[in-house]
Design a protein around this motif. Structure first.
Motif, PDB file in Angstrom:
ATOM      1  N   ASP A 126      24.566  46.354   0.490  1.00  0.00           N
ATOM      2  CA  ASP A 126      25.203  46.048  -0.793  1.00  0.00           C
ATOM      3  C   ASP A 126      26.145  44.857  -0.659  1.00  0.00           C
ATOM      4  OD1 ASP A 126      23.911  48.173  -1.979  1.00  0.00           O
ATOM      5  OD2 ASP A 126      25.627  49.537  -1.838  1.00  0.00           O
ATOM      6  N   MET A 127      26.837  44.774   0.465  1.00  0.00           N
ATOM      7  CA  MET A 127      27.739  43.647   0.710  1.00  0.00           C
ATOM      8  C   MET A 127      26.963  42.327   0.741  1.00  0.00           C
ATOM      9  SD  MET A 127      30.233  45.308   3.643  1.00  0.00           S
ATOM     10  CE  MET A 127      31.113  43.759   3.942  1.00  0.00           C
ATOM     11  N   LYS A 128      25.808  42.342   1.382  1.00  0.00           N
ATOM     12  CA  LYS A 128      24.982  41.135   1.455  1.00  0.00           C
ATOM     13  C   LYS A 128      24.476  40.740   0.060  1.00  0.00           C
ATOM     14  CE  LYS A 128      23.341  41.945   6.188  1.00  0.00           C
ATOM     15  NZ  LYS A 128      22.155  42.182   7.058  1.00  0.00           N
ATOM     16  N   LYS A 129      24.077  41.738  -0.728  1.00  0.00           N
ATOM     17  CA  LYS A 129      23.605  41.475  -2.086  1.00  0.00           C
ATOM     18  C   LYS A 129      24.729  40.886  -2.940  1.00  0.00           C
ATOM     19  CE  LYS A 129      21.035  44.648  -3.801  1.00  0.00           C
ATOM     20  NZ  LYS A 129      20.587  45.940  -4.429  1.00  0.00           N
ATOM     21  N   ALA A 130      25.921  41.452  -2.804  1.00  0.00           N
ATOM     22  CA  ALA A 130      27.078  40.947  -3.552  1.00  0.00           C
ATOM     23  C   ALA A 130      27.419  39.529  -3.145  1.00  0.00           C
ATOM     24  CB  ALA A 130      28.281  41.865  -3.331  1.00  0.00           C
ATOM     25  N   ALA A 131      27.332  39.234  -1.860  1.00  0.00           N
ATOM     26  CA  ALA A 131      27.626  37.885  -1.375  1.00  0.00           C
ATOM     27  C   ALA A 131      26.689  36.867  -2.012  1.00  0.00           C
ATOM     28  CB  ALA A 131      27.515  37.838   0.152  1.00  0.00           C
ATOM     29  N   ARG A 132      25.402  37.231  -2.120  1.00  0.00           N
ATOM     30  CA  ARG A 132      24.431  36.318  -2.740  1.00  0.00           C
ATOM     31  C   ARG A 132      24.766  36.082  -4.212  1.00  0.00           C
ATOM     32  NH1 ARG A 132      20.941  39.083   0.914  1.00  0.00           N
ATOM     33  NH2 ARG A 132      20.410  40.685  -0.621  1.00  0.00           N
ATOM     34  N   LEU A 133      25.172  37.128  -4.909  1.00  0.00           N
ATOM     35  CA  LEU A 133      25.505  36.997  -6.324  1.00  0.00           C
ATOM     36  C   LEU A 133      26.770  36.148  -6.523  1.00  0.00           C
ATOM     37  CD1 LEU A 133      24.757  40.654  -7.462  1.00  0.00           C
ATOM     38  CD2 LEU A 133      23.501  38.599  -8.143  1.00  0.00           C
ATOM     39  N   VAL A 151      32.572  38.349   2.280  1.00  0.00           N
ATOM     40  CA  VAL A 151      32.862  39.657   1.691  1.00  0.00           C
ATOM     41  C   VAL A 151      33.458  40.536   2.778  1.00  0.00           C
ATOM     42  CG1 VAL A 151      31.923  41.706   0.574  1.00  0.00           C
ATOM     43  CG2 VAL A 151      31.034  39.446  -0.026  1.00  0.00           C
ATOM     44  N   LYS A 152      34.686  40.999   2.553  1.00  0.00           N
ATOM     45  CA  LYS A 152      35.410  41.772   3.563  1.00  0.00           C
ATOM     46  C   LYS A 152      35.178  43.265   3.352  1.00  0.00           C
ATOM     47  CE  LYS A 152      39.031  39.850   1.986  1.00  0.00           C
ATOM     48  NZ  LYS A 152      40.403  39.410   1.644  1.00  0.00           N
ATOM     49  N   GLY A 153      34.745  43.943   4.404  1.00  0.00           N
ATOM     50  CA  GLY A 153      34.365  45.339   4.281  1.00  0.00           C
ATOM     51  C   GLY A 153      35.392  46.328   4.780  1.00  0.00           C
ATOM     52  N   GLY A 154      36.651  45.952   4.800  1.00  0.00           N
ATOM     53  CA  GLY A 154      37.689  46.816   5.346  1.00  0.00           C
ATOM     54  C   GLY A 154      37.871  48.128   4.612  1.00  0.00           C
ATOM     55  N   HIS A 155      37.424  48.214   3.358  1.00  0.00           N
ATOM     56  CA  HIS A 155      37.606  49.439   2.582  1.00  0.00           C
ATOM     57  C   HIS A 155      36.468  50.443   2.775  1.00  0.00           C
ATOM     58  CE1 HIS A 155      40.498  47.316  -0.470  1.00  0.00           C
ATOM     59  NE2 HIS A 155      40.936  47.340   0.766  1.00  0.00           N
ATOM     60  N   LEU A 156      35.416  50.056   3.500  1.00  0.00           N
ATOM     61  CA  LEU A 156      34.365  51.018   3.818  1.00  0.00           C
ATOM     62  C   LEU A 156      34.869  51.974   4.892  1.00  0.00           C
ATOM     63  CD1 LEU A 156      31.048  48.909   3.979  1.00  0.00           C
ATOM     64  CD2 LEU A 156      31.734  50.542   2.215  1.00  0.00           C
ATOM     65  N   GLN A 157      34.556  53.241   4.766  1.00  0.00           N
ATOM     66  CA  GLN A 157      35.017  54.230   5.737  1.00  0.00           C
ATOM     67  C   GLN A 157      34.158  54.164   6.992  1.00  0.00           C
ATOM     68  OE1 GLN A 157      37.800  56.113   5.230  1.00  0.00           O
ATOM     69  NE2 GLN A 157      38.014  54.908   3.361  1.00  0.00           N
ATOM     70  N   GLY A 158      34.806  54.255   8.162  1.00  0.00           N
ATOM     71  CA  GLY A 158      34.063  54.272   9.418  1.00  0.00           C
ATOM     72  C   GLY A 158      34.860  53.638  10.537  1.00  0.00           C
ATOM     73  N   PRO A 159      34.428  53.861  11.787  1.00  0.00           N
ATOM     74  CA  PRO A 159      35.158  53.336  12.951  1.00  0.00           C
ATOM     75  C   PRO A 159      34.969  51.838  13.158  1.00  0.00           C
ATOM     76  CG  PRO A 159      33.181  54.466  13.666  1.00  0.00           C
ATOM     77  CD  PRO A 159      33.283  54.688  12.187  1.00  0.00           C
ATOM     78  N   ARG A 160      33.934  51.272  12.533  1.00  0.00           N
ATOM     79  CA  ARG A 160      33.665  49.836  12.668  1.00  0.00           C
ATOM     80  C   ARG A 160      33.788  49.158  11.307  1.00  0.00           C
ATOM     81  NH1 ARG A 160      34.196  48.332  17.585  1.00  0.00           N
ATOM     82  NH2 ARG A 160      32.885  46.513  17.216  1.00  0.00           N
ATOM     83  N   LEU A 161      34.281  47.932  11.332  1.00  0.00           N
ATOM     84  CA  LEU A 161      34.429  47.142  10.113  1.00  0.00           C
ATOM     85  C   LEU A 161      33.397  46.021  10.112  1.00  0.00           C
ATOM     86  CD1 LEU A 161      38.325  46.777  10.013  1.00  0.00           C
ATOM     87  CD2 LEU A 161      36.905  48.528   8.930  1.00  0.00           C
ATOM     88  N   TYR A 162      32.863  45.700   8.931  1.00  0.00           N
ATOM     89  CA  TYR A 162      31.866  44.648   8.809  1.00  0.00           C
ATOM     90  C   TYR A 162      32.275  43.677   7.694  1.00  0.00           C
ATOM     91  CZ  TYR A 162      29.090  47.926  11.535  1.00  0.00           C
ATOM     92  OH  TYR A 162      28.650  48.783  12.514  1.00  0.00           O
ATOM     93  N   ASP A 163      32.208  42.390   7.993  1.00  0.00           N
ATOM     94  CA  ASP A 163      32.420  41.341   7.012  1.00  0.00           C
ATOM     95  C   ASP A 163      31.144  40.517   6.940  1.00  0.00           C
ATOM     96  OD1 ASP A 163      35.022  42.225   6.805  1.00  0.00           O
ATOM     97  OD2 ASP A 163      35.839  40.701   8.135  1.00  0.00           O
ATOM     98  N   VAL A 164      30.750  40.149   5.738  1.00  0.00           N
ATOM     99  CA  VAL A 164      29.507  39.390   5.548  1.00  0.00           C
ATOM    100  C   VAL A 164      29.839  37.967   5.112  1.00  0.00           C
ATOM    101  CG1 VAL A 164      27.401  39.164   4.186  1.00  0.00           C
ATOM    102  CG2 VAL A 164      28.134  41.419   4.991  1.00  0.00           C
TER     103      VAL A 164
END
Length: 277
Positions: free
Chosen positions: A159-166, A177-190
């Motif tokens: 979804d982050m990748k799709k949002a980045a394209r839009l 797109v910063k993914g810090g608000h996704l829950q989990g032990p790892r963070l992903y930014d696109v």
């Protein structure tokens, strides 16, 4: 005697009376990374670690005047834009920056504070997308902001990748797109660029209540590193490392009763000097 200059950066953003985000975080970040910080204040917020209870807008002509005063004299090498909460301010800033289109602009589309308080008028969002985002070298929305800008819900990395394209369709050169608000032990930014290049940055999540101003700090760090001559991907990588350490070094500090700030000065760099041509 030789004459030198400092790498200067301009922040166009709102003031946070609590000192953790906005203009205050931007200037701290510039200083910590060895740059000379300048500012154009768009709004004065009544704010602390618990939230925002008031916003006083600065007249657009005064904001324009601040930008021109800095640009025409100190001549910063990069610009960061943060909180711009009204249509009139977006239009005034976009009009003014057309004169300085040769500089990299980092747009952090501040819409919601860490406390959950809304920082932008609904009518401003479409104008922001039409007039300000096309000026950006990179736009750095968090998940909440990316959902608003892209118009889709975001639940995972795809979804982050799709949002980045839009968001890229608004005309900006690149989006992070910063993914810090996704829950989990790892963070992903696109990261996605108009040339088609895509990169996913992964990092470890840090358990901390002191995350107020994280987005402001990251975008300011990117602008500072661009001002010092880094390419965009390098600037993002180094800015993420700086923010990660600033969170880690401030996680055990209590500042106020809500979301505290990062430790911007965990390892400050000396103000750099470059020889004038």
């Amino acid at each position: 005697m030789k004459t030198y200059k400092y790498p200067a950066v301009l922040t166009i953003a709102g003031s946070d009376s609590g000192g953790g985000a906005g203009i205050q975080a931007d200037l701290k970040t510039f200083s910590a990374l060895g740059c000379f910080g300048t500012s154009a204040i768009t709004a004065i917020t009544v704010q602390n670690t618990l939230g925002v209870t008031g916003i006083h807008s600065i007249p657009p002509a005064i904001v324009q005047g601040q930008i021109k005063a800095v640009m025409d004299d100190i001549k910063p090498a990069a610009i960061k834009i943060g909180m711009v909460h009204s249509v009139e301010l977006v239009q005034a800033i976009a009009e003014t920056l057309q004169q300085y289109a040769y500089l990299p602009v980092v747009v952090d589309p501040v819409m919601v504070a860490t406390s959950g308080d809304k920082l932008i008028e609904d009518s401003t969002i479409s104008v922001l997308k039409q007039q300000l985002l096309p000026l950006a070298e990179v736009v750095t929305p968090n998940l909440d902001e990316a959902q608003i800008l892209a118009g889709i819900p975001i639940h995972n990395l795809e979804d982050m990748k799709k949002a980045a394209r839009l968001i890229l369709d608004t005309g900006c050169k690149a989006v992070l797109v910063k993914g810090g608000h996704l829950q989990g032990p790892r963070l992903y930014d696109v990261y996605l660029h108009q040339n088609g290049s895509e990169q996913v940055f992964e990092s470890e999540a840090i358990a901390s209540n002191n995350t107020h101003g994280t987005g402001c700090t990251l975008s300011s760090a990117i602008a500072a590193l661009l001002a010092k001559g880094a390419d965009m991907v390098t600037a993002i990588i180094q800015a993420k490392q700086y923010v990660h350490q600033a969170i880690d070094k401030g996680k055990d500090v209590k500042t106020g009763e809500g979301h505290g700030p990062l430790n911007h000065f965990f390892q400050p760099q000396k103000l750099e000097k470059y020889e004038l041509d």
